[in-house]
Design an enzyme around this catalytic site. Structure first.
Site, PDB file in Angstrom:
ATOM      1  CE  LYS A  79      49.971  99.124 -36.175  1.00  0.00           C
ATOM      2  NZ  LYS A  79      50.387  99.897 -34.987  1.00  0.00           N
ATOM      3  CB  SER A 159      49.318  97.544 -31.829  1.00  0.00           C
ATOM      4  OG  SER A 159      49.789  98.755 -32.392  1.00  0.00           O
ATOM      5  CB  SER A 183      52.207 100.246 -31.083  1.00  0.00           C
ATOM      6  OG  SER A 183      51.219  99.750 -30.238  1.00  0.00           O
TER       7      SER A 183
HETATM    8  N1  GLN Z   1      50.030  98.769 -25.913  1.00  0.00           N
HETATM    9  C1  GLN Z   1      49.506 100.106 -25.831  1.00  0.00           C
HETATM   10  C2  GLN Z   1      48.002 100.061 -25.862  1.00  0.00           C
HETATM   11  O1  GLN Z   1      47.478  99.015 -25.953  1.00  0.00           O
HETATM   12  C3  GLN Z   1      50.058 100.962 -26.912  1.00  0.00           C
HETATM   13  C4  GLN Z   1      49.449 100.695 -28.227  1.00  0.00           C
HETATM   14  C5  GLN Z   1      50.015 101.564 -29.310  1.00  0.00           C
HETATM   15  O2  GLN Z   1      51.046 102.210 -29.146  1.00  0.00           O
HETATM   16  N2  GLN Z   1      49.284 101.643 -30.389  1.00  0.00           N
HETATM   17  O3  GLN Z   1      47.361 101.047 -25.794  1.00  0.00           O
END
Ligand code: GLN
Length: 493
Positions: A79, A159, A183
């Site tokens: 990532k 994400s 995410s």
């Molecule tokens: N979708 C969540 C956010 O936008 C979690 C993102 C994540 O876990 N990095 O904050």
């Protein structure tokens, strides 16, 4: 010969040791697959084929000498949130354009020390903020899955959308991901892959671009439960460079795969039955309960009464920490700089141009909830709610519950540029409704594919464990996997 990219990590590892093929051949198969597919799927933002082949050649030398590490010759995607020495690291944000770290994150260093090969950097939501991978400055990732008989492009979740799509489409044997509110688990669920967010402190956060430091954790996405277990063992470590990492031995997680779950007490929290939840998800949950019961687990109805406050509290705590963490992108130290007539104007222009819409929204929310006069009403209150959420879990675990079973997401993958989601950020935030509680409480959670919708899209179940009891999650996850089977998308790209 079967396509080498269709092998799981465990299969590839065993065949490499048996000299059925070389690490170079395996890596070349992935490099070619990425070349052929990436324009369509956009999973990689920076493939590193030369580096991959050089690392594979060194793996072949070690394999020949019988010095293979646990991940020797296994090609992985990383990532873009992980700092990789000398390799562009941008968190998929314009503001980090051109940033090449002079250091390696602890987690990726652990993977390379165990022999893994780096295929490249994977697409993600900008600074890991999002649930659809659409906030990336490199544009959306396409989910390798499509609805039956449809050619509409769907999101892979976020994400870690690039990580999930790459693993599902066989563009990596496994991938690193991160999870601040879901995410790892949400994109895994939306792509038919397995993702685990370990207990807070299990992996070092050092060298991972910070979003919300009290919630961020690294974890793997793999094709199956065993692969996730193999990767986590290599990723986890105590690290003097991250004081929140925990000094506990790293268990052999793979040994927990397939272990009996007889007599385990599995809680089913009634608060996860939310309004408007599709009948298919409810049915999947019931199916999961039945599978665990068949395997000898005892199912117990439990209550986590503060669940309904988790999402609003998360969307105060996470932006608050983000607004502080992102203060460092000022045009001086990293990446982009947009000149101005004085220092203040340079800051303003750099940040205005460098950050995308969602990131700006989070910075504004975070600054607001931390500001004098609002701090007590929002930030402090959210922290208190966080304690109550944690206490809910402690109470059920104290009552002898070993793990909890819930749906992983409130829906299957949705369309790219979905009007409903685009019109209202809260609708996007609702994707995390089942996952954020786990981050707020610092617990481990795994998402395992459990079935397909009538339209043929994957759905996942989530198992939540006691602190540092990832092993139980791997055992329970493998029961679900065994019963449900594994799911692969039909290739169209
Ligand atoms: N979708 C969540 C956010 O936008 C979690 C993102 C994540 O876990 N990095 O904050």
């Amino acid at each position: 010969m079967t396509d080498l990219t269709s092998l799981t990590i465990a299969e590839a590892r065993d065949k490499l040791k048996a000299k059925a093929f070389s690490a170079t051949e395996l890596t070349q198969a992935y490099v070619s697959a990425i070349e052929a597919a990436n324009e369509q799927l956009n999973a990689y933002v920076m493939p590193t084929p030369d580096k991959a082949l050089a690392m594979a050649a060194r793996s072949d030398e070690r394999l020949a000498k019988g010095e293979a590490g646990p991940l020797e010759g296994i090609p992985l995607g990383i990532k873009d949130l992980y700092a990789t020495e000398g390799v562009h690291t941008q968190a998929c944000s314009k503001i980090l354009k051109g940033f090449e770290p002079r250091y390696e994150s602890t987690v990726t260093a652990n993977l390379w020390a165990d022999g893994a090969v780096m295929l490249g950097k994977l697409n993600m939501d900008e600074f890991a903020m999002g649930s659809s991978n659409e906030s990336s400055c490199y544009g959306p990732v396409k989910n390798p899955w499509r609805r039956k008989g449809s050619n509409v492009d769907l999101v892979p979740g976020g994400s870690s959308g690039g990580s999930a799509a790459a693993v599902a489409a066989h563009l990596a044997a496994g991938a690193t991901a991160t999870d601040t509110g879901g995410s790892i688990r949400q994109p895994a669920a939306l792509t038919g892959t397995v993702g685990i967010k370990p207990t807070y402190g299990r992996c070092s956060r050092w060298g991972i671009v910070a979003f919300a430091s009290s919630l961020d954790q690294a974890g793997p996405i793999g094709r199956d439960v065993r692969d996730a277990a193999i990767m986590l063992r290599s990723m986890a470590s105590v690290d003097p460079k991250d004081t929140t990492s925990v000094d506990r031995p790293v268990p052999d997680y793979e040994a927990a795969v397939g272990r009996s779950v007889k007599g385990l007490r599995i809680g089913v929290p009634k608060e996860y039955r939310v309004d408007g939840m599709p009948a298919e998800i409810e049915a999947l949950w019931q199916q999961g309960i039945a599978w665990l019961k068949d395997a000898g687990a005892e199912i117990v109805d439990v209550s986590l009464p503060h669940t309904k406050y988790a999402l609003p509290a998360y969307y105060i705590v996470a932006p608050a920490e983000a607004s502080s963490n992102l203060a460092r992108y000022d045009g001086v130290r990293y990446g982009l700089r947009v000149p101005g007539k004085d220092l203040t104007e340079m800051y303003e222009r750099t940040r205005a141009e460098g950050f995308g819409r969602e990131v700006k929204r989070r910075i504004m929310i975070g600054t607001y909830v931390l500001s004098a006069g609002y701090y007590d009403a929002y930030y402090l209150q959210a922290q208190k709610v966080r304690t109550l959420i944690k206490r809910d879990f402690e109470t059920v675990y104290a009552d002898g519950i070993d793990a909890l079973l819930t749906p992983a997401t409130p829906s299957a993958a949705f369309g790219i540029a979905d009007q409903d989601m685009a019109s209202d950020p809260v609708k996007m935030y609702l994707n995390d409704i089942f996952t954020v509680t786990v981050n707020m409480a610092g617990l481990p959670g795994i998402a395992v594919p459990a079935g397909l919708t009538a339209e043929g899209l994957p759905l996942g179940l989530q198992l939540i464990g006691r602190p540092f009891d990832e092993e139980t999650l791997f055992s329970l996850g493998s029961v679900i996997e065994e019963a449900a089977g594994r799911f692969e998308p039909a290739k169209w790209w």
